[in-house]
Write a protein that holds these residues in place. Sequence first.
Motif, PDB file in Angstrom:
ATOM      1  N   ASN A 119      -3.431   4.700 -18.479  1.00 60.26           N
ATOM      2  CA  ASN A 119      -4.185   3.478 -18.743  1.00 60.26           C
ATOM      3  C   ASN A 119      -5.688   3.633 -18.572  1.00 60.26           C
ATOM      4  O   ASN A 119      -6.420   2.647 -18.675  1.00 60.26           O
ATOM      5  N   ASP A 147      -0.258   3.183  -9.382  1.00 61.30           N
ATOM      6  CA  ASP A 147      -0.355   1.758  -9.061  1.00 61.30           C
ATOM      7  C   ASP A 147      -1.841   1.411  -8.926  1.00 61.30           C
ATOM      8  O   ASP A 147      -2.647   2.248  -8.494  1.00 61.30           O
ATOM      9  N   ALA A 149      -4.660  -1.962  -7.955  1.00 61.32           N
ATOM     10  CA  ALA A 149      -4.921  -3.336  -7.508  1.00 61.32           C
ATOM     11  C   ALA A 149      -5.875  -4.022  -8.475  1.00 61.32           C
ATOM     12  O   ALA A 149      -6.875  -3.448  -8.908  1.00 61.32           O
ATOM     13  N   GLY A 150      -5.535  -5.264  -8.810  1.00 60.80           N
ATOM     14  CA  GLY A 150      -6.383  -6.077  -9.672  1.00 60.80           C
ATOM     15  C   GLY A 150      -7.459  -6.792  -8.889  1.00 60.80           C
ATOM     16  O   GLY A 150      -7.559  -6.645  -7.660  1.00 60.80           O
ATOM     17  N   THR A 154      -3.742  -8.184  -6.187  1.00 62.01           N
ATOM     18  CA  THR A 154      -2.360  -7.946  -6.591  1.00 62.01           C
ATOM     19  C   THR A 154      -2.223  -6.529  -7.143  1.00 62.01           C
ATOM     20  O   THR A 154      -3.008  -6.120  -8.011  1.00 62.01           O
ATOM     21  N   VAL A 155      -1.239  -5.793  -6.648  1.00 62.69           N
ATOM     22  CA  VAL A 155      -1.020  -4.427  -7.109  1.00 62.69           C
ATOM     23  C   VAL A 155      -0.058  -4.443  -8.293  1.00 62.69           C
ATOM     24  O   VAL A 155       1.028  -5.012  -8.228  1.00 62.69           O
ATOM     25  N   VAL A 156      -0.506  -3.813  -9.373  1.00 61.46           N
ATOM     26  CA  VAL A 156       0.323  -3.672 -10.568  1.00 61.46           C
ATOM     27  C   VAL A 156       0.933  -2.281 -10.526  1.00 61.46           C
ATOM     28  O   VAL A 156       0.229  -1.277 -10.341  1.00 61.46           O
ATOM     29  N   ARG A 157       2.242  -2.215 -10.694  1.00 61.38           N
ATOM     30  CA  ARG A 157       2.950  -0.929 -10.644  1.00 61.38           C
ATOM     31  C   ARG A 157       2.558  -0.028 -11.812  1.00 61.38           C
ATOM     32  O   ARG A 157       2.280  -0.503 -12.917  1.00 61.38           O
ATOM     33  N   ASP A 160       4.350  -0.539 -15.035  1.00 65.61           N
ATOM     34  CA  ASP A 160       3.913  -1.714 -15.794  1.00 65.61           C
ATOM     35  C   ASP A 160       2.582  -1.459 -16.504  1.00 65.61           C
ATOM     36  O   ASP A 160       2.371  -1.924 -17.626  1.00 65.61           O
ATOM     37  N   LEU A 161       1.703  -0.725 -15.855  1.00 65.04           N
ATOM     38  CA  LEU A 161       0.442  -0.358 -16.496  1.00 65.04           C
ATOM     39  C   LEU A 161       0.697   0.530 -17.714  1.00 65.04           C
ATOM     40  O   LEU A 161       0.071   0.340 -18.772  1.00 65.04           O
ATOM     41  N   ALA A 164       2.054  -1.596 -20.512  1.00 68.34           N
ATOM     42  CA  ALA A 164       0.981  -2.391 -21.107  1.00 68.34           C
ATOM     43  C   ALA A 164       0.110  -1.526 -22.022  1.00 68.34           C
ATOM     44  O   ALA A 164      -0.277  -1.956 -23.116  1.00 68.34           O
TER      45      ALA A 164
END
Length: 192
Positions: A119, A147, A149-150, A154-157, A160-161, A164
Amino acid sequence: MDIATDAALLVIDVQQGFDDAGFWGRRDNPDAEGNIGALLAAWRRTGRPVVVVQHVSAPGRPLAADAPGHALKPVVAGVEPALLVRKTVNSAFYGTPDLHAWLGAAGVRQLVLCGIQTNMCVETTARMAGNLGYDVVLPVDATHTFDLAGPDGTVVRAEDLARATATNLHGGGFARVVATADVLAAAERPAA
């Protein structure tokens, strides 16, 4: 899917510093390096060009030029690329030497991208390549990320990144997102 006989494989930032879990955190896709190695082997067998991209971070960071983590991972270390690009930003098109100029001089119009991070540098390079008119193929299982953090904490795995990124690149028309096995099968087929 067709892979051109002169399609360039861009191996982006496959560097030892990304093994520093204390700095980067949890990663996804433990098969990424194996898939990158399979792509490199196919490109060597078929005589297609390989471009290795190496990130140079600021001093004190894992990918800094004077840090042990700047070195390429073993899967890439023995490769003699047609071009070695060094960069300090996310896109391989803003490195030295000029990737776009080299590809143009070589007449290369199709790029297959792999590497680290899905990403970040891989996605940015894919977006720019798509905007520049290249036919971009992304075997997303030959990439990995961490992983993250936004802005709200909030941490996005990582998984999931990566999903996306695949959705953005495919849905936005920047790249064809595929599996490594599909690229390997197409690369091994005789030219029509």
